[in-house]
Motif scaffolding. Sequence first.
Motif, PDB file in Angstrom:
ATOM      1  N   ILE A   1       0.838  -1.214   0.000  1.00 58.58           N
ATOM      2  CA  ILE A   1       0.000   0.000   0.000  1.00 58.58           C
ATOM      3  C   ILE A   1       0.867   1.256   0.000  1.00 58.58           C
ATOM      4  N   TYR A   2       2.133   1.100   0.384  1.00 59.80           N
ATOM      5  CA  TYR A   2       3.076   2.223   0.348  1.00 59.80           C
ATOM      6  C   TYR A   2       3.986   2.094  -0.878  1.00 59.80           C
ATOM      7  N   SER A   3       3.430   1.689  -1.983  1.00 59.96           N
ATOM      8  CA  SER A   3       4.227   1.437  -3.189  1.00 59.96           C
ATOM      9  C   SER A   3       4.970   2.679  -3.680  1.00 59.96           C
ATOM     10  N   TYR A   4       4.480   3.868  -3.298  1.00 61.13           N
ATOM     11  CA  TYR A   4       5.145   5.105  -3.724  1.00 61.13           C
ATOM     12  C   TYR A   4       6.488   5.305  -3.026  1.00 61.13           C
ATOM     13  N   GLU A   5       6.719   4.567  -1.937  1.00 62.83           N
ATOM     14  CA  GLU A   5       8.007   4.639  -1.249  1.00 62.83           C
ATOM     15  C   GLU A   5       9.009   3.760  -1.986  1.00 62.83           C
ATOM     16  N   THR A   6      10.096   4.341  -2.462  1.00 64.96           N
ATOM     17  CA  THR A   6      11.069   3.587  -3.251  1.00 64.96           C
ATOM     18  C   THR A   6      11.925   2.666  -2.391  1.00 64.96           C
TER      19      THR A   6
END
Length: 296
Positions: A133-138
């Motif tokens: 769900i935190y896919s935007y965190e690289t």
Amino acid sequence: MKDLIIMYHYVMEPEHWKGSVPISPGEFRRQVEWAKEHYEIIHPENLHKHTTKPKCVLSFDDATKDQYTNAFQILKELEVPGYFTVMSGPLIEKKVPIFHLVHTVLSHFSDEEIWEEVSNRVDIDEIKNKSAIYSYETNEYRRFVKYLFNFYWSEEQSRPYLEEKVISIYTSLDMFIDKFYLSEKEILEMDAGGMSIGVHCVNHLPYEGSAQDFYDIEIRPCKKYLEKILNKEMKLYTPSFGGGEQSIQMQIELLPILKEQGFLLGFTTEKGFTDLREGFWHKRIDCNQLTINEVV
């Protein structure tokens, strides 16, 4: 052009605050100068003020210290108002919300270091799968850690670990609160300096349960606190998390209570432009998602 409400949280250098996504003071100044050129920046209470340009409100959530040391000083220099909402729980109850503890810990310790300390106490495979769900965190460790503290562990599990980490940096939670949040003196100074002050929350809880219970727990105490120190009625409200997963239900169910208690406007986290003269709830655009060429 419709009216624009820009949503701000942290106003500080990104390299100094890695636990979230702040806007730098330099970029903040550039946005305000741009807004001042293309819009009439107003106090939200002046929603019916006649302007030759569309209206703009600069709104700030959570009442963190950087909003005083950076944003307020820039707004004074540029001679425009801002709208700052206060979270009273840390000032009255000396209790820091989990998400601010998480931001602070991730700003002072590496993601890998935190994950190494806690991974032996969790189901690693479950966290790796659900942290998507935190896919935007690289950084994958950042995803794991955020999911762990915000969803996997209860507050009772997360709080002791996070508070211990914060205390290792700031000596005590009281010291952290003094350095991290606006003080009463600063709130009074900002009010006297032409800023609008509004109600945010007590402990930054998402909307749930009955509307009246939520109002009594998360809104009424903050409203009373601000009215006591500022000696005037609070008429502006910005819900924490924009209401959370039940934001639409919140807008419907809280509306009659808020109006009965004298509130004039409410501000959500829904993205978009608005017309300040129509309706109670108004959309905002996050400062980090503001595309100036698209707006003009």
